[in-house]
Design a protein around this motif. Structure first.
Motif, mmCIF file in Angstrom:
data_model
loop_
_atom_site.group_PDB
_atom_site.id
_atom_site.type_symbol
_atom_site.label_atom_id
_atom_site.label_comp_id
_atom_site.label_asym_id
_atom_site.label_seq_id
_atom_site.Cartn_x
_atom_site.Cartn_y
_atom_site.Cartn_z
ATOM 1 N N PHE A 1 0.846 -1.187 0.000
ATOM 2 C CA PHE A 1 0.000 0.000 0.000
ATOM 3 C C PHE A 1 0.886 1.243 0.000
ATOM 4 O O PHE A 1 1.970 1.252 0.575
ATOM 5 C CB PHE A 1 -0.923 0.003 1.218
ATOM 6 C CG PHE A 1 -2.013 -1.019 1.145
ATOM 7 C CD1 PHE A 1 -3.282 -0.685 0.702
ATOM 8 C CD2 PHE A 1 -1.772 -2.346 1.502
ATOM 9 C CE1 PHE A 1 -4.293 -1.637 0.618
ATOM 10 C CE2 PHE A 1 -2.767 -3.304 1.418
ATOM 11 C CZ PHE A 1 -4.029 -2.948 0.973
ATOM 12 N N CYS A 2 0.395 2.282 -0.646
ATOM 13 C CA CYS A 2 1.193 3.482 -0.834
ATOM 14 C C CYS A 2 0.268 4.700 -0.805
ATOM 15 O O CYS A 2 -0.819 4.666 -1.372
ATOM 16 C CB CYS A 2 1.930 3.393 -2.178
ATOM 17 S SG CYS A 2 2.828 4.857 -2.676
ATOM 18 N N GLY A 3 0.680 5.765 -0.123
ATOM 19 C CA GLY A 3 -0.151 6.956 -0.084
ATOM 20 C C GLY A 3 0.232 7.878 1.053
ATOM 21 O O GLY A 3 1.063 7.542 1.904
ATOM 22 N N PHE A 4 -0.382 9.057 1.074
ATOM 23 C CA PHE A 4 -0.160 10.014 2.150
ATOM 24 C C PHE A 4 -0.641 9.436 3.481
ATOM 25 O O PHE A 4 -1.466 8.516 3.506
ATOM 26 C CB PHE A 4 -0.942 11.312 1.899
ATOM 27 C CG PHE A 4 -0.557 12.061 0.660
ATOM 28 C CD1 PHE A 4 0.734 12.015 0.158
ATOM 29 C CD2 PHE A 4 -1.494 12.843 -0.009
ATOM 30 C CE1 PHE A 4 1.090 12.714 -0.979
ATOM 31 C CE2 PHE A 4 -1.147 13.552 -1.144
ATOM 32 C CZ PHE A 4 0.135 13.484 -1.632
ATOM 33 N N CYS B 1 -3.133 9.239 6.491
ATOM 34 C CA CYS B 1 -4.583 9.489 6.556
ATOM 35 C C CYS B 1 -5.259 9.393 5.190
ATOM 36 O O CYS B 1 -6.313 9.993 4.972
ATOM 37 C CB CYS B 1 -4.875 10.861 7.153
ATOM 38 S SG CYS B 1 -4.289 11.069 8.838
ATOM 39 N N SER B 2 -4.687 8.634 4.260
ATOM 40 C CA SER B 2 -5.296 8.503 2.929
ATOM 41 C C SER B 2 -6.179 7.265 2.808
ATOM 42 O O SER B 2 -6.757 7.027 1.748
ATOM 43 C CB SER B 2 -4.207 8.461 1.850
ATOM 44 O OG SER B 2 -3.323 7.373 2.063
ATOM 45 N N GLY B 3 -6.297 6.486 3.877
ATOM 46 C CA GLY B 3 -7.175 5.315 3.858
ATOM 47 C C GLY B 3 -6.464 3.997 3.644
ATOM 48 O O GLY B 3 -7.116 2.971 3.425
ATOM 49 N N LYS B 4 -5.140 3.967 3.742
ATOM 50 C CA LYS B 4 -4.380 2.746 3.479
ATOM 51 C C LYS B 4 -4.744 1.622 4.452
ATOM 52 O O LYS B 4 -5.008 0.495 4.042
ATOM 53 C CB LYS B 4 -2.873 3.026 3.552
ATOM 54 C CG LYS B 4 -2.369 4.040 2.545
ATOM 55 C CD LYS B 4 -0.869 4.210 2.612
ATOM 56 C CE LYS B 4 -0.409 4.677 3.968
ATOM 57 N NZ LYS B 4 -0.985 6.001 4.346
ATOM 58 N N THR B 5 -4.731 1.941 5.741
ATOM 59 C CA THR B 5 -4.957 0.901 6.747
ATOM 60 C C THR B 5 -6.375 0.350 6.675
ATOM 61 O O THR B 5 -6.596 -0.860 6.828
ATOM 62 C CB THR B 5 -4.656 1.448 8.153
ATOM 63 O OG1 THR B 5 -3.282 1.839 8.220
ATOM 64 C CG2 THR B 5 -4.928 0.395 9.215
ATOM 65 N N ASP C 1 1.449 -2.366 4.765
ATOM 66 C CA ASP C 1 0.609 -1.183 4.946
ATOM 67 C C ASP C 1 1.407 -0.095 5.651
ATOM 68 O O ASP C 1 1.419 0.003 6.874
ATOM 69 C CB ASP C 1 -0.633 -1.569 5.766
ATOM 70 C CG ASP C 1 -1.378 -0.357 6.289
ATOM 71 O OD1 ASP C 1 -1.454 0.645 5.549
ATOM 72 O OD2 ASP C 1 -1.874 -0.414 7.432
ATOM 73 N N SER C 2 2.104 0.710 4.869
ATOM 74 C CA SER C 2 2.865 1.821 5.414
ATOM 75 C C SER C 2 2.847 2.946 4.394
ATOM 76 O O SER C 2 2.184 2.838 3.360
ATOM 77 C CB SER C 2 4.296 1.383 5.733
ATOM 78 O OG SER C 2 5.018 2.428 6.359
ATOM 79 N N LEU C 3 3.576 4.023 4.645
ATOM 80 C CA LEU C 3 3.609 5.112 3.672
ATOM 81 C C LEU C 3 4.203 4.644 2.354
ATOM 82 O O LEU C 3 3.685 4.954 1.284
ATOM 83 C CB LEU C 3 4.429 6.288 4.222
ATOM 84 C CG LEU C 3 3.920 6.941 5.501
ATOM 85 C CD1 LEU C 3 4.842 8.084 5.904
ATOM 86 C CD2 LEU C 3 2.497 7.459 5.316
ATOM 87 N N ASN C 4 5.320 3.908 2.429
ATOM 88 C CA ASN C 4 5.985 3.372 1.234
ATOM 89 C C ASN C 4 6.113 4.440 0.151
ATOM 90 O O ASN C 4 5.866 4.194 -1.023
ATOM 91 C CB ASN C 4 5.215 2.158 0.698
ATOM 92 C CG ASN C 4 5.170 1.018 1.703
ATOM 93 O OD1 ASN C 4 6.142 0.755 2.398
ATOM 94 N ND2 ASN C 4 4.030 0.349 1.801
ATOM 95 N N TYR C 5 6.509 5.625 0.573
ATOM 96 C CA TYR C 5 6.461 6.774 -0.338
ATOM 97 C C TYR C 5 7.772 7.034 -1.071
ATOM 98 O O TYR C 5 7.836 7.887 -1.951
ATOM 99 C CB TYR C 5 6.046 8.035 0.425
ATOM 100 C CG TYR C 5 7.084 8.600 1.355
ATOM 101 C CD1 TYR C 5 7.889 9.672 0.937
ATOM 102 C CD2 TYR C 5 7.265 8.089 2.629
ATOM 103 C CE1 TYR C 5 8.850 10.211 1.787
ATOM 104 C CE2 TYR C 5 8.211 8.621 3.476
ATOM 105 C CZ TYR C 5 9.003 9.677 3.059
ATOM 106 O OH TYR C 5 9.946 10.195 3.907
ATOM 107 N N ILE C 6 8.826 6.290 -0.734
ATOM 108 C CA ILE C 6 10.112 6.452 -1.403
ATOM 109 C C ILE C 6 10.263 5.371 -2.458
ATOM 110 O O ILE C 6 10.151 4.174 -2.158
ATOM 111 C CB ILE C 6 11.257 6.386 -0.387
ATOM 112 C CG1 ILE C 6 11.153 7.560 0.594
ATOM 113 C CG2 ILE C 6 12.614 6.399 -1.087
ATOM 114 C CD1 ILE C 6 12.192 7.545 1.680
ATOM 115 N N LYS C 7 10.512 5.765 -3.690
ATOM 116 C CA LYS C 7 10.576 4.790 -4.775
ATOM 117 C C LYS C 7 11.703 3.786 -4.584
ATOM 118 O O LYS C 7 11.572 2.617 -4.969
ATOM 119 C CB LYS C 7 10.701 5.487 -6.131
ATOM 120 C CG LYS C 7 11.953 6.323 -6.309
ATOM 121 C CD LYS C 7 11.959 6.998 -7.669
ATOM 122 C CE LYS C 7 13.208 7.861 -7.863
ATOM 123 N NZ LYS C 7 13.220 8.536 -9.186
#
Length: 303
Positions: free
Chosen positions: A29-32, A34-38, A102-108
């Protein structure tokens, strides 16, 4: 739900059998914040466990007993958090369990490492991008309890650093993009993943490294690559595609990269290769071109 240019095959028609045995995917999962990932991850977790009757593990800061606000308060804390997440994902990524990251995973670069782990374990993977607008994220965060609420300064910093997933790069492919008001396309995700036969990529199928010739080649080739990239940057500047000798990949520098950063990426790649070698085979048989391609791909993912 966005399905265009995601690299996702059309789901099989109803009535066609789904092979849910022998393949235990990694779903990232990837996203800001509070974007609903969890919320989406928990729905998918319940579906896999109760409907598919498969073993599944949900990995995030909460399940790993990490305080999410402290985990991202500075670069050192964030690095340690990613290390903990990576170790947990690598430990569970087998042919026996579905893994939901399920984390931010925001770094490519981090997503690329997870892709390598999945390929090394011969299991398919996908990325679910929770595409919630920044304004809505701040609104949702304001409604959280004090213990769950992100500090606004930290929230803004994480949003500003976010590296959006791209459907055309292999480590983000297949990419399922889901808007805030859209339902998670569980059927399409499961249909895709359970009908894949993941073949280990030559760059991630590795063995215990004992061949001195391979170690020499790995050290020399990666050094030659960063030297070539640095010289090309000095002569061409940024923005140009760099054609590296004996390499099928082209590297584009979108900003000035210093020698210390290139050396750091080189050390990280060598360490990653040695780490993956503990559980996989055949890396010592990689040709010079294959080593160069794999390192160039790592650079592309991290610069």
């Amino acid at each position: 739900v966005s399905t265009q240019s995601t690299g996702v095959d059309k789901p099989k028609k109803k009535g066609q059998p789904i092979n849910i045995f022998g393949t235990m995917p990694l779903i990232m999962f990837c996203g800001f914040p509070c974007s609903g990932k969890t919320t989406r991850a928990k729905h998918l977790y319940d579906y896999i466990k109760n409907t598919l009757k498969k073993e599944v593990v949900l990995l995030n800061e909460e399940t790993l007993l990490l305080d999410k606000k402290c985990s991202y308060k500075d670069s050192l804390a964030e690095k340690n958090t990613r290390g903990t997440l990576k170790a947990a994902i690598e430990r569970h990524c087998t042919n026996k369990v579905w893994v939901l990251a399920d984390s931010l995973n925001y770094i490519k670069g981090f997503r690329y490492e997870m892709y390598c782990i999945a390929r090394g374990a011969s299991t398919p993977h996908c990325v679910i991008f929770c595409n919630t607008p920044k304004e809505k994220v701040f609104e949702l965060n304001s409604k959280q309890t004090e213990s769950e609420k992100w500090p606004e300064t930290l929230l803004l910093e994480l949003i500003m650093r976010f590296e959006y997933p791209q459907s055309h790069v292999r480590w983000d492919k297949p990419l399922f993009t889901v808007g805030l008001e859209e339902e998670t396309p569980i059927d399409s995700i499961v249909s895709y993943l359970t009908n894949q036969s993941a073949k280990p990529h030559v760059a991630t199928v590795q063995s215990k490294i004992s061949d001195p010739h391979y170690l020499y080649d790995l050290d020399k080739i990666t050094k030659d690559v960063i030297d070539f990239v640095l010289n090309a940057q000095n002569s061409m500047g940024v923005g140009h595609l760099i054609s590296i000798p004996n390499c099928n990949k082209k590297v584009q520098l979108k900003r000035v990269i210093g020698l210390p950063e290139l050396r750091r990426l080189r050390r990280q790649y060598i360490d990653l290769s040695k780490q993956l070698s503990q559980t996989n085979t055949n890396i010592v048989n990689m040709s010079a071109v294959q080593i160069t391609d794999a390192f160039a791909e790592y650079l592309i993912a991290n610069i």
